[in-house]
Design a protein around this motif. Sequence first.
Motif, mmCIF file in Angstrom:
data_model
loop_
_atom_site.group_PDB
_atom_site.id
_atom_site.type_symbol
_atom_site.label_atom_id
_atom_site.label_comp_id
_atom_site.label_asym_id
_atom_site.label_seq_id
_atom_site.Cartn_x
_atom_site.Cartn_y
_atom_site.Cartn_z
ATOM 1 N N ALA A 27 0.818 -1.210 0.000
ATOM 2 C CA ALA A 27 0.000 0.000 0.000
ATOM 3 C C ALA A 27 0.856 1.266 0.000
ATOM 4 C CB ALA A 27 -0.926 0.002 1.222
ATOM 5 N N LEU A 28 2.086 1.163 0.446
ATOM 6 C CA LEU A 28 2.985 2.320 0.457
ATOM 7 C C LEU A 28 3.611 2.589 -0.910
ATOM 8 C CD1 LEU A 28 4.758 1.634 3.853
ATOM 9 C CD2 LEU A 28 3.078 3.418 3.376
ATOM 10 N N LEU A 29 3.367 1.707 -1.872
ATOM 11 C CA LEU A 29 3.905 1.856 -3.228
ATOM 12 C C LEU A 29 2.778 1.801 -4.266
ATOM 13 C CD1 LEU A 29 6.919 -0.593 -2.819
ATOM 14 C CD2 LEU A 29 7.027 1.892 -2.787
ATOM 15 N N PRO A 30 1.798 2.725 -4.209
ATOM 16 C CA PRO A 30 0.639 2.616 -5.106
ATOM 17 C C PRO A 30 0.942 2.894 -6.578
ATOM 18 C CG PRO A 30 0.520 4.650 -3.867
ATOM 19 C CD PRO A 30 1.693 3.870 -3.320
ATOM 20 N N LYS A 31 1.988 3.670 -6.882
ATOM 21 C CA LYS A 31 2.301 4.003 -8.276
ATOM 22 C C LYS A 31 3.210 2.976 -8.944
ATOM 23 C CE LYS A 31 2.425 8.887 -7.226
ATOM 24 N NZ LYS A 31 3.304 10.051 -7.241
ATOM 25 N N SER A 32 3.708 2.029 -8.197
ATOM 26 C CA SER A 32 4.659 1.063 -8.739
ATOM 27 C C SER A 32 3.939 -0.035 -9.509
ATOM 28 C CB SER A 32 5.493 0.472 -7.612
ATOM 29 O OG SER A 32 6.199 1.491 -6.947
ATOM 30 N N SER A 33 4.433 -0.319 -10.699
ATOM 31 C CA SER A 33 3.749 -1.268 -11.580
ATOM 32 C C SER A 33 3.854 -2.708 -11.103
ATOM 33 C CB SER A 33 4.321 -1.155 -12.990
ATOM 34 O OG SER A 33 5.691 -1.538 -12.993
ATOM 35 N N PHE A 34 4.920 -3.064 -10.408
ATOM 36 C CA PHE A 34 5.113 -4.457 -10.043
ATOM 37 C C PHE A 34 4.163 -4.915 -8.939
ATOM 38 C CE2 PHE A 34 7.473 -2.639 -6.622
ATOM 39 C CZ PHE A 34 7.451 -3.586 -5.611
ATOM 40 N N VAL A 35 3.639 -3.997 -8.147
ATOM 41 C CA VAL A 35 2.775 -4.385 -7.027
ATOM 42 C C VAL A 35 1.521 -5.076 -7.539
ATOM 43 C CG1 VAL A 35 1.365 -3.498 -5.121
ATOM 44 C CG2 VAL A 35 3.665 -2.616 -5.472
ATOM 45 N N GLU A 36 0.812 -4.448 -8.462
ATOM 46 C CA GLU A 36 -0.411 -5.055 -9.002
ATOM 47 C C GLU A 36 -0.094 -6.311 -9.809
ATOM 48 O OE1 GLU A 36 -4.208 -5.782 -9.102
ATOM 49 O OE2 GLU A 36 -3.371 -4.066 -8.032
ATOM 50 N N ALA A 37 1.007 -6.309 -10.531
ATOM 51 C CA ALA A 37 1.386 -7.496 -11.300
ATOM 52 C C ALA A 37 1.681 -8.677 -10.377
ATOM 53 C CB ALA A 37 2.608 -7.191 -12.169
ATOM 54 N N ASN A 38 2.358 -8.421 -9.267
ATOM 55 C CA ASN A 38 2.644 -9.494 -8.316
ATOM 56 C C ASN A 38 1.384 -9.990 -7.632
ATOM 57 O OD1 ASN A 38 5.352 -9.671 -8.783
ATOM 58 N ND2 ASN A 38 5.918 -8.297 -7.124
#
Length: 114
Positions: A27-38
């Motif tokens: 949740a602290l990295l909402p703009k990072s693309s890998f979070v949703e992909a993971n």
Amino acid sequence: MFILAPLFLIEIWLIYMVHAYTEKAEALLPKSSFVEANRTAFWHAGLVGKAMRNGILTMVLMMPGPCAKRGIVDYTEARNFPAGFRRMLFVSWGMSWLFGIALMIFGVYLKYFE
């Protein structure tokens, strides 16, 4: 026993940390693309999937410069990640690796030098 007991305790801590803190860290990295992909790649794998997501997150935070150049993480988000939280991730995974490697080295020692 000097290697196995701390490794066992660290693994118990990792199980708790992965279960309790993976979503908070993501949740602290909402703009990072890998979070949703993971999340989409590992959501069906249960606790093992959460451990994968947490480990990948830790590795990305360990190398924010190269990951930002590849568009994996937003550099400002990675830089502004809370220091205590980052330290908890690094120390937990690092100690697990350290004691795991020490156990392997000890096994090689027992096999070849005795």
